[in-house]
Design an enzyme around this catalytic site. Sequence first.
Site, short mmCIF file in Angstrom:
data_model
loop_
_atom_site.label_atom_id
_atom_site.label_comp_id
_atom_site.label_asym_id
_atom_site.label_seq_id
_atom_site.Cartn_x
_atom_site.Cartn_y
_atom_site.Cartn_z
N THR A 54 48.59 26.84 38.31
CA THR A 54 47.65 27.36 37.85
C THR A 54 47.07 26.35 36.79
OG1 THR A 54 48.03 29.40 38.19
CG2 THR A 54 46.51 29.16 36.39
N GLU A 77 47.12 29.71 43.66
CA GLU A 77 47.84 30.88 44.27
C GLU A 77 47.34 32.09 43.80
OE1 GLU A 77 50.02 32.57 42.50
OE2 GLU A 77 49.97 31.88 40.53
N PHE A 78 47.31 33.07 44.69
CA PHE A 78 47.09 34.65 44.21
C PHE A 78 48.34 35.55 44.68
CE2 PHE A 78 43.20 31.97 45.22
CZ PHE A 78 42.61 32.54 43.93
N LYS A 95 51.17 38.13 44.04
CA LYS A 95 51.66 39.33 43.06
C LYS A 95 53.13 39.52 42.96
CE LYS A 95 49.00 42.29 45.28
NZ LYS A 95 48.26 41.57 46.07
N LYS A 147 40.64 30.69 40.35
CA LYS A 147 41.91 31.34 39.77
C LYS A 147 41.55 32.01 38.71
CE LYS A 147 46.43 32.10 39.51
NZ LYS A 147 46.93 32.92 40.09
N PHE A 173 43.28 48.50 40.39
CA PHE A 173 43.47 47.99 38.89
C PHE A 173 42.73 48.81 38.03
CE2 PHE A 173 44.98 44.18 41.38
CZ PHE A 173 45.88 43.72 40.71
N CYS A 182 59.59 42.24 34.51
CA CYS A 182 61.06 41.89 33.78
C CYS A 182 61.63 43.23 33.16
CB CYS A 182 60.51 41.19 32.59
SG CYS A 182 59.69 39.43 33.02
N LYS A 227 66.89 46.16 36.15
CA LYS A 227 67.28 46.56 37.46
C LYS A 227 68.38 47.71 37.74
CE LYS A 227 64.05 43.98 39.60
NZ LYS A 227 63.56 43.45 38.46
#
Length: 327
Positions: free
Chosen positions: A121, A149-150, A152, A205, A250, A261, A264
């Site tokens: 980007t 790039e797109f 997710k 972008k 959205f 982040c 887990k």
Amino acid sequence: MKITVIGTGYVGLVSGTCLAESGNQVICADIDAEKIARLRQGEIPIYEPGLRELVRRNVSEARLRFTTDIQAAVEQSLVIFIAVGTPARPDGASDLGPVFQVAKTIAHAMSDFKVIVIKSTVPVGTNERVRQTITGLTKQEFEVVSNPEFLKEGTAVHDFMKPERVIIGTTNEQTAELMKELYAPFVRTGNPIFVMDPRSAEMSKYAANAMLASRISFMNELAQLCERTGADVEQVRLGLGTDSRIGAKFLFPGVGFGGSCFPKDLQALEGADALLLLTEWNEFRSPDFERVKSTMRLPVVFDGRNIYNPGKMRRLGFSYYGIGRRS
């Protein structure tokens, strides 16, 4: 097609692996020797559903390999993807140092025609600056393509394999056709490939990111207004999202926006005074609430994504707080 992807971060690793999955011979190159060593051993430094299996399959079938020898990788490939990070500088501008360093490395390694694809980007005008950088260091012919790039986080493999659209920034017809050939396996269901000038591709972008951030920020402000007026933002969201001019995507308020982040391991909750949920990842949608409660010192939940049912959480004994929802 023979391809090198320089940069094995999130975008580079996913892109290189998916390109190998479609039958290309792909070299993923990086100056980080430790990361390359781990990748060669099958250790994936990021979590992305399905990525580990794709990497292992393509490595075992000799379509994907990893190296720190960027010069050799460039020499062996026709298409070179630049997928290095462009972190923000203290003044907020993108640090393009890594991009230009890779451009110089490519220029010194080139011995024949190359198509250099900017996947990172980057601000509008970077394509031209990369072209100027390489032109000053080699007499070899080349083309520079902007290909934003797109992806997710959490669905990056699916997003690459089945893109809603592919944007190719070039004014060279032959290069455009080569890029269309490269992406053809990913758009067999008819999703579009848009060829445009590099500056428009670069701006696309930023425009997409800005629009998505604006929608989320608007919903966050609306959630605050709902809290002050006694309205329920979840009900308002339904009324808003069914307007065809707006759409339902959205429109979920939360505590800002960002990537994946979140820890887990639920064991991190042991002895916690509160749980703050900042992600919508599926593994956190239906946890074992009794176990969660038993490990916490105080059963307090701040649901920053509004994915839990308030009534259910309170019946289970949690003190529950959502975003823009009635107490």
